[in-house]
Design an enzyme around this catalytic site. Structure first.
Site, PDB file in Angstrom:
ATOM      1  N   LYS A 128       0.904  -1.069   0.073  1.00 13.61           N
ATOM      2  CA  LYS A 128      -0.104  -0.115   0.162  1.00 13.61           C
ATOM      3  C   LYS A 128       0.973   1.147  -0.103  1.00 13.61           C
ATOM      4  O   LYS A 128       1.613   1.282   0.856  1.00 13.61           O
ATOM      5  CB  LYS A 128      -0.817  -0.129   1.228  1.00 13.61           C
TER       6      LYS A 128
HETATM    7  P1  FBP Z   1      -6.526   7.682   3.958  1.00 18.71           P
HETATM    8  O1  FBP Z   1      -7.279   6.951   2.688  1.00 18.71           O
HETATM    9  O2  FBP Z   1      -7.649   8.559   4.814  1.00 18.71           O
HETATM   10  O3  FBP Z   1      -5.024   8.436   3.552  1.00 18.71           O
HETATM   11  O4  FBP Z   1      -5.982   6.416   5.072  1.00 18.71           O
HETATM   12  C1  FBP Z   1      -4.905   5.591   4.582  1.00 18.71           C
HETATM   13  C2  FBP Z   1      -3.894   5.484   5.685  1.00 18.71           C
HETATM   14  O5  FBP Z   1      -2.973   4.611   5.307  1.00 18.71           O
HETATM   15  C3  FBP Z   1      -4.762   4.952   6.983  1.00 18.71           C
HETATM   16  O6  FBP Z   1      -4.761   3.554   7.029  1.00 18.71           O
HETATM   17  C4  FBP Z   1      -3.932   5.620   8.038  1.00 18.71           C
HETATM   18  O7  FBP Z   1      -4.694   5.910   9.173  1.00 18.71           O
HETATM   19  C5  FBP Z   1      -3.567   6.752   7.465  1.00 18.71           C
HETATM   20  O8  FBP Z   1      -3.340   6.752   6.099  1.00 18.71           O
HETATM   21  C6  FBP Z   1      -2.081   7.415   7.631  1.00 18.71           C
HETATM   22  O9  FBP Z   1      -1.558   8.324   6.976  1.00 18.71           O
HETATM   23  P2  FBP Z   1      -0.397   9.155   7.410  1.00 18.71           P
HETATM   24  O10 FBP Z   1       0.531   8.198   7.940  1.00 18.71           O
HETATM   25  O11 FBP Z   1       0.100   9.416   5.947  1.00 18.71           O
HETATM   26  O12 FBP Z   1      -0.786  10.298   8.113  1.00 18.71           O
END
Ligand code: FBP
Length: 264
Positions: A177
């Site tokens: 991811k």
């Molecule tokens: P979003 O689609 O809201 O960006 O979520 C994906 C994700 O990986 C979540 O699982 C996680 O909480 C968040 O993004 C973490 O984002 P970052 O570490 O970039 O703040």
């Protein structure tokens, strides 16, 4: 290890993971502006949409809410996580074992690795334990492969995202991811670096329907298998509408216009 297409993560070889671990990762600020979005039941309910292949949550919401949804939702248990209160070099505490994830009904597991962080060595060693335990349980592993830390100037540059995808492959993740690297060509490069590891885009902060669907479309056209998304779904008043559109773009490979029409 079961073939990816037969794994609980995928439908017709495609993936739409709904992520709802933000209460830990970002805190209540992500729930501001939309009353009710702080209630995990709302997102568990959204995850019953047929387009959603798995719901990614931390252990607490899984224990509390999954028993009511186990017939309708596939659970992806996130095994580590950090709060936004932590001010140190990027790191993520392992707060759930693979065995316990399996016990509470997970059909896949997720794990964050911050490549480039000063904590990378320990994180990768922790990932090793989780990945090998998951293999024994036949649970597919999704790596939140997010290079970041002191040494990293741009954590979404094409080279960085290609490295993130490759790192996930080298370490044995079934799915990488990764953040969107800004263009279809850059995503193609990341996909080609990932070998047999499948690549999905990480959603990012909320944008317009068209902007969001266009980036998803370019991921599919680049050979990515889909999306792991949080805010762009559950921060909307009506998550069903955007899930209908995502179903069109990801599973039926429609244009963005057609997806928007179908969801209208
Ligand atoms: P979003 O689609 O809201 O960006 O979520 C994906 C994700 O990986 C979540 O699982 C996680 O909480 C968040 O993004 C973490 O984002 P970052 O570490 O970039 O703040």
């Amino acid at each position: 290890m079961q073939p990816f297409d037969d794994s609980p993560l995928a439908r017709d070889g495609k993936v739409l993971i709904l992520a709802y671990d933000h209460g830990l990762e970002h805190g209540p600020v992500d729930f501001e502006g939309l009353d009710g979005s702080e209630d995990p039941a709302r997102t568990f309910e959204a995850a019953t949409h047929p387009a959603v292949t798995s719901l990614a949550v931390q252990k607490g919401p899984a224990e509390a809410y999954y028993p009511s949804y186990e017939d309708d939702v596939d659970l992806l248990l996130k095994l580590n996580g950090t709060s936004n209160l932590w001010m140190g070099e990027p790191d993520s505490a392992v707060n759930c074992t693979v065995d316990y994830a399996h016990e509470i009904g997970a059909s896949s597991v997720g794990f964050t690795v911050y490549g480039g962080s000063n904590n990378e060595i320990e994180m990768v060693e922790e990932f090793r334990d989780a990945q090998e335990a998951a293999r024994h349980r036949d649970l597919p592993v999704v790596m939140w492969s997010y290079p970041r830390g002191q040494g990293l100037k741009n954590d979404t540059s094409p080279d960085t995202i290609a490295y993130a995808a490759r790192q996930a492959h080298e370490l044995g993740a079934d799915v990488a991811k990764v953040k969107y690297p800004g263009s279809q060509a850059a995503m193609e490069h990341a996909v080609s670096m990932a070998g047999k590891t499948k690549v999905v885009m990480s959603g990012g902060s909320k944008t317009t329907d068209r902007e969001f669907l266009s980036s998803v479309k370019s991921v599919i056209d680049a050979g990515g298998v889909g999306l792991a998304v949080g805010r762009n779904v559950w921060q909307r008043e009506d998550p069903t509408h955007i899930l209908d559109a995502l179903e069109a773009v990801i599973f039926d490979e429609t244009s963005v216009d057609e997806a928007l029409d179908r969801a209208a």
